[in-house]
Design an enzyme around this catalytic site. Structure first.
Site, PDB file in Angstrom:
ATOM      1  N   CYS A  73      42.453  30.778  34.430  1.00 52.91           N
ATOM      2  CA  CYS A  73      42.563  29.371  34.053  1.00 52.91           C
ATOM      3  C   CYS A  73      42.336  28.526  35.316  1.00 52.91           C
ATOM      4  O   CYS A  73      42.514  29.009  36.422  1.00 52.91           O
ATOM      5  CB  CYS A  73      43.948  29.091  33.464  1.00 52.91           C
ATOM      6  SG  CYS A  73      44.075  29.474  31.698  1.00 52.91           S
ATOM      7  N   HIS A 169      36.314  36.143  29.193  1.00 52.00           N
ATOM      8  CA  HIS A 169      35.543  36.411  30.406  1.00 52.00           C
ATOM      9  C   HIS A 169      34.742  37.694  30.252  1.00 52.00           C
ATOM     10  O   HIS A 169      35.009  38.504  29.372  1.00 52.00           O
ATOM     11  CB  HIS A 169      36.475  36.533  31.626  1.00 52.00           C
ATOM     12  CG  HIS A 169      37.291  37.799  31.631  1.00 52.00           C
ATOM     13  ND1 HIS A 169      38.355  38.013  30.786  1.00 52.00           N
ATOM     14  CD2 HIS A 169      37.186  38.934  32.363  1.00 52.00           C
ATOM     15  CE1 HIS A 169      38.872  39.207  31.005  1.00 52.00           C
ATOM     16  NE2 HIS A 169      38.183  39.805  31.958  1.00 52.00           N
ATOM     17  N   GLN A 171      31.957  40.470  32.778  1.00 53.80           N
ATOM     18  CA  GLN A 171      31.769  40.976  34.128  1.00 53.80           C
ATOM     19  C   GLN A 171      30.290  41.191  34.409  1.00 53.80           C
ATOM     20  O   GLN A 171      29.488  41.330  33.486  1.00 53.80           O
ATOM     21  CB  GLN A 171      32.514  42.300  34.302  1.00 53.80           C
ATOM     22  CG  GLN A 171      34.001  42.153  34.066  1.00 53.80           C
ATOM     23  CD  GLN A 171      34.734  43.452  34.283  1.00 53.80           C
ATOM     24  OE1 GLN A 171      34.788  43.962  35.407  1.00 53.80           O
ATOM     25  NE2 GLN A 171      35.278  44.007  33.226  1.00 53.80           N
TER      26      GLN A 171
HETATM   27 ZN   LIG Z   1      43.417  31.600  31.163  1.00 52.48          ZN
END
Ligand SMILES: [Zn+2]
Length: 347
Positions: A73, A169, A171
């Site tokens: 975050c 997310h 990679q």
């Molecule tokens: Zn987060």
């Protein structure tokens, strides 16, 4: 798109990708981080001829963010994460505890959005388009590093496949060698060329389109199908209609259409098992040509998206046959998987 390159307190690189061209990112990382020391080592298996990355540098961590504070975050007053700024669109940074580092390659983390509670399927087309720009730009930058032979952009989604951070997310791995799967595809490609004089990927895509039974989704510039010999219960391969070796070579038309097609595929994946089921765990994997491999122009950039879930509550484990012998047993016929993925299309 605005790109801003900066460094974290321990010297790792961090790159902001912002939609607005006038975005200013000048926040400084105030954390007391020791310099990163990594000692990942590549060992070659003499029997199989493949490589294993031995990452032994995980001791010596000096910075432990509290478990309830997400390191992906944006930072806020009194709470500093991996991203120094108080907001971002897409951000990429070098992994602090990489499996590949130094002469052994590079590992990066891509945060798809600053919104902790959304998944990739919940992004807007503009946001997904910015992620594609980031993947493409990273591929171009990593191509310049002599120690990187091949770039792999991927996302693991879901606790079932070991994802511990809930923040959306992915990679990026820059491998110092050509990976076994890619080498295998090159061997198949070369023998197909020798036997038929044609390109293997072109023939595979043409065959799926002609057959039609396993086609999941067709756009003007992309086509998605369950492969004839799918290894996983639900597996989709997404190809641009115009074959290119890597993300850098996609044309504008394909780039523009990609978000719409990919978001639709991800949303269908979440509907496979019906309402009330937890989000479908998946692995999304970009296959790109290695940078310096002979014949790389013959390779076809494509994305392989698959889930390890077979039915609600049941996972496909890589058990004896798969793990011991590399022989996959798939309980879901590819034609049935494709039919299901057409049934759950958005209205
Ligand atoms: Zn987060």
């Amino acid at each position: 798109m605005k790109k801003t390159v900066t460094t974290l307190a321990d010297g790792r690189e961090l790159i902001y990708y912002d939609s607005a061209d006038d975005t200013v990112r000048d926040a400084v990382d105030p954390r007391p981080l020791d310099a990163v020391s990594t000692s990942s080592e590549i060992r070659r298996d003499p029997l199989l001829g493949d490589s294993v990355a031995i990452a032994s540098h995980r001791q010596g961590r000096t910075y432990h963010p509290p478990a309830d504070e997400c390191p992906l975050c944006p930072s806020r007053e009194g709470r500093h994460s991996e991203i120094p700024d108080t907001g971002y669109d897409v951000v990429v940074f070098e992994n602090r505890f990489p499996s590949l580092a130094g002469d052994s390659g590079r590992c990066e983390v891509v945060c798809f959005t600053s919104d902790h509670d959304v998944s990739f399927a919940g992004l807007t087309e503009e946001q997904a388009g910015l992620v594609l720009e980031a993947w493409t730009d990273r591929t171009a930058d990593l191509a310049e590093l002599p120690q990187v032979a091949q770039v792999f952009c991927f996302e693991n989604r879901g606790a079932e496949i070991g994802v511990t951070l809930g923040h959306p997310h992915g990679q990026i791995y820059g491998y110092p060698f050509v990976t076994p799967r890619t080498e295998q595809m090159f061997r198949s490609m070369d023998s197909h060329r020798a036997e038929t004089g044609r390109n293997l990927f072109d023939d595979v895509v043409a065959r799926e389109l002609a057959d039609g039974e396993r086609v999941v989704l067709e756009g003007e510039h992309w086509v998605a199908f369950v492969p004839y010999a799918a290894h996983w219960p639900y597996e989709v391969h997404l190809h641009p209609r115009r074959r290119v070796p890597d993300l850098r070579e996609l044309d504008e038309a394909a780039r523009t259409e990609f978000p719409q097609i990919y978001l639709e595929l991800l949303r269908r994946f979440d509907r496979i098992f019906g309402p009330g089921e937890p989000p479908t765990p998946y692995i999304s994997a970009w296959h790109q040509a290695p940078f310096r491999a002979p014949g790389r122009e013959e390779f076809a950039l494509h994305l392989e998206l698959f889930t390890i879930r077979r039915t609600p509550g049941k996972l496909k484990f890589l058990a004896g046959s798969e793990s011991g012998m590399n022989v996959f047993i798939n309980d879901v016929p590819p034609e049935a998987a494709a039919q299901r993925l057409r049934e759950v299309a958005s209205e």
